[in-house]
Design an enzyme around this catalytic site. Sequence first.
Site, PDB file in Angstrom:
ATOM      1  N   TYR A  22       0.881  -1.160   0.005  1.00  0.00           N
ATOM      2  CA  TYR A  22      -0.171   0.003  -0.015  1.00  0.00           C
ATOM      3  C   TYR A  22       0.756   1.219   0.049  1.00  0.00           C
ATOM      4  O   TYR A  22       1.789   1.252   0.721  1.00  0.00           O
ATOM      5  CB  TYR A  22      -0.878   0.074   1.179  1.00  0.00           C
ATOM      6  CG  TYR A  22      -1.884   1.417   1.259  1.00  0.00           C
ATOM      7  CD1 TYR A  22      -2.778   1.377   0.321  1.00  0.00           C
ATOM      8  CD2 TYR A  22      -1.714   2.345   2.290  1.00  0.00           C
ATOM      9  CE1 TYR A  22      -3.671   2.555   0.187  1.00  0.00           C
ATOM     10  CE2 TYR A  22      -2.295   3.302   2.276  1.00  0.00           C
ATOM     11  CZ  TYR A  22      -3.572   3.423   1.387  1.00  0.00           C
ATOM     12  OH  TYR A  22      -4.336   4.450   1.331  1.00  0.00           O
TER      13      TYR A  22
ATOM     14  N   ASP B 215       9.433   3.491   0.251  1.00  0.00           N
ATOM     15  CA  ASP B 215       8.269   4.124   0.941  1.00  0.00           C
ATOM     16  C   ASP B 215       8.649   4.031   2.506  1.00  0.00           C
ATOM     17  O   ASP B 215       8.441   2.786   2.878  1.00  0.00           O
ATOM     18  CB  ASP B 215       6.951   3.490   0.728  1.00  0.00           C
ATOM     19  CG  ASP B 215       5.771   4.029   1.212  1.00  0.00           C
ATOM     20  OD1 ASP B 215       5.963   4.762   2.357  1.00  0.00           O
ATOM     21  OD2 ASP B 215       4.784   3.772   0.617  1.00  0.00           O
TER      22      ASP B 215
ATOM     23  N   LYS C  86       3.228  10.626   7.916  1.00  0.00           N
ATOM     24  CA  LYS C  86       3.136  10.267   9.488  1.00  0.00           C
ATOM     25  C   LYS C  86       3.906  10.856  10.407  1.00  0.00           C
ATOM     26  O   LYS C  86       3.462  12.073  10.785  1.00  0.00           O
ATOM     27  CB  LYS C  86       3.200   8.671   9.384  1.00  0.00           C
ATOM     28  CG  LYS C  86       2.535   7.914   8.362  1.00  0.00           C
ATOM     29  CD  LYS C  86       1.201   7.168   8.740  1.00  0.00           C
ATOM     30  CE  LYS C  86       0.549   6.274   8.093  1.00  0.00           C
ATOM     31  NZ  LYS C  86      -0.494   5.817   8.113  1.00  0.00           N
TER      32      LYS C  86
HETATM   33  C1  LIG Z   1       3.384   2.354   3.216  1.00  0.00           C
HETATM   34  C2  LIG Z   1       2.273   3.683   3.372  1.00  0.00           C
HETATM   35  N1  LIG Z   1       2.534   4.284   2.364  1.00  0.00           N
HETATM   36  C3  LIG Z   1       1.807   5.407   1.852  1.00  0.00           C
HETATM   37  C4  LIG Z   1       0.701   5.547   2.832  1.00  0.00           C
HETATM   38  C5  LIG Z   1      -0.490   6.733   2.478  1.00  0.00           C
HETATM   39  O1  LIG Z   1      -0.169   7.773   3.351  1.00  0.00           O
HETATM   40  P1  LIG Z   1      -1.319   8.901   3.526  1.00  0.00           P
HETATM   41  O2  LIG Z   1      -2.279   7.883   4.196  1.00  0.00           O
HETATM   42  O3  LIG Z   1      -0.791   9.975   4.472  1.00  0.00           O
HETATM   43  O4  LIG Z   1      -1.962   9.339   2.440  1.00  0.00           O
HETATM   44  C6  LIG Z   1       0.387   4.845   3.854  1.00  0.00           C
HETATM   45  C7  LIG Z   1      -0.792   4.992   4.921  1.00  0.00           C
HETATM   46  O5  LIG Z   1      -0.993   4.315   5.781  1.00  0.00           O
HETATM   47  C8  LIG Z   1       1.328   3.683   4.323  1.00  0.00           C
HETATM   48  O6  LIG Z   1       1.127   2.967   5.228  1.00  0.00           O
END
Ligand SMILES: Cc1ncc(COP(=O)(O)O)c(C=O)c1O
Length: 440
Positions: free
Chosen positions: A153, A252, A279
């Site tokens: 994700y 990521d 985050k």
């Molecule tokens: C690994 C990862 N990448 C990207 C995101 C997306 O971030 P956002 O919810 O701030 O758009 C998340 C969200 O939980 C995530 O866990």
Amino acid sequence: MHDSIASLEERYRASSPRSRAAFERACAVMPGGAKGAYFHPPYPLTMARGEGCALYDVDGRRFVDFANHHTAQILGHRHPAVLAAIQEQLERGIALGAPVGVETELAEEMCRRVASVEKLRFCNSGTEATLHAVRLARGFSGRPKIAKFEGGYHGSHDAVEVSVSPPLDRAGPETAPHAVPNAGGMSPHAAEEAVILPYDDEAAVERLITQHRHELACVIFDPKAGILPQRPAFVQAVREITRTNEVLLIVDEIVGFRVGTGGLQESYDITPDLTTFGKIIGGGFPVGAFGGRADIMGLLDTTRGSTGFFQSGTFSAHPVAMAAGLATLRHLTPEAFARLNGLGERLCARLNDLFARRQTPVQAVGLGSLFSIHCASGRLATYRDLARADSAMAHRLFLALLEHGYFLSHGLVMNALSLAMDETHVDGLVEAIDRALASS
Ligand SMILES: Cc1ncc(COP(=O)(O)O)c(C=O)c1O
């Protein structure tokens, strides 16, 4: 666990009438009453306030918070240093339509911590961060496709919302997964432009990347795979395969940056081309950032004229978020990470002892201060391994833990500790899970 879902949900309803009323009111004006990630049957709790490691719901109950706002709250709720930094910024103005300086301080702090990040830009969410990183990779390489891992994700824009949770009957062969759009309304091109890789399989990753190398702009990769931390040899192989094939690697770190000063890439000893953040770097406010090699990030430098690239956003680098994030990072010293990660290790070790003693097919999987509780036995390394997990059991355990005063993410995956906790909170959760498994 013997309690049925029906009896647990009945007790849940009886103990949360105000949350129920709040949810019904919300449903009249918001589809589903709350954002999707908050909903679980029969309805989510509405929280009144948070303090340190505790949340208080509108029915007056107290919970120890092991969800920590989707892992973003690493210092706990209402940390005095974060409150002071916010207050100081508020007194100077909330949003001034110009740089205020605090964004440079946060960027300097992040570049100091993460060796591969020479330059970075702020945005408002992790989703925006991966959107811009992927766009930069496409522009820099001149190639159209991206590769991502099955089950990975990376936010909710079309390019990365492919094969996030594909139904197994549509997912294709394990070593050459199909690209399956994750949401209605996505551009059909998103799946056509995605190459899907399996976790934990160097040979398949090498074959797929080599096969598509001339059309691949980048691989986007979360080395902790949700919370299924990948083998270091596999993570390093992904870096080597992308390097050899001249495909950019985006790591990521939107969640992973909470595992240590230099993030996941430091702990796995890899140097990505670009990195995405979110985050914890906003101290609880909406935030994202992406950064990396100066030659790639330089495409966004239009001070000497147009480069053909652009990134902006009304609230990007919002002063209050920047101030809260800077105050948070300043508390995240190596000693603080050592204490927090030590708590995470203690929790997972004790939980796994408990599950072994009880011969329950449940396991705790953790990395630093992150942990998931999977209702499944055997080795878990890929998205398809997780398909074996018993989601009904996870729901029952989630509801039972609320009764014992512990708030985890629904599904029990992607939980996180905060620095407002100590051993008593960790041991309390282990005891609560023991009691939940015994009595219910
Ligand atoms: C690994 C990862 N990448 C990207 C995101 C997306 O971030 P956002 O919810 O701030 O758009 C998340 C969200 O939980 C995530 O866990």
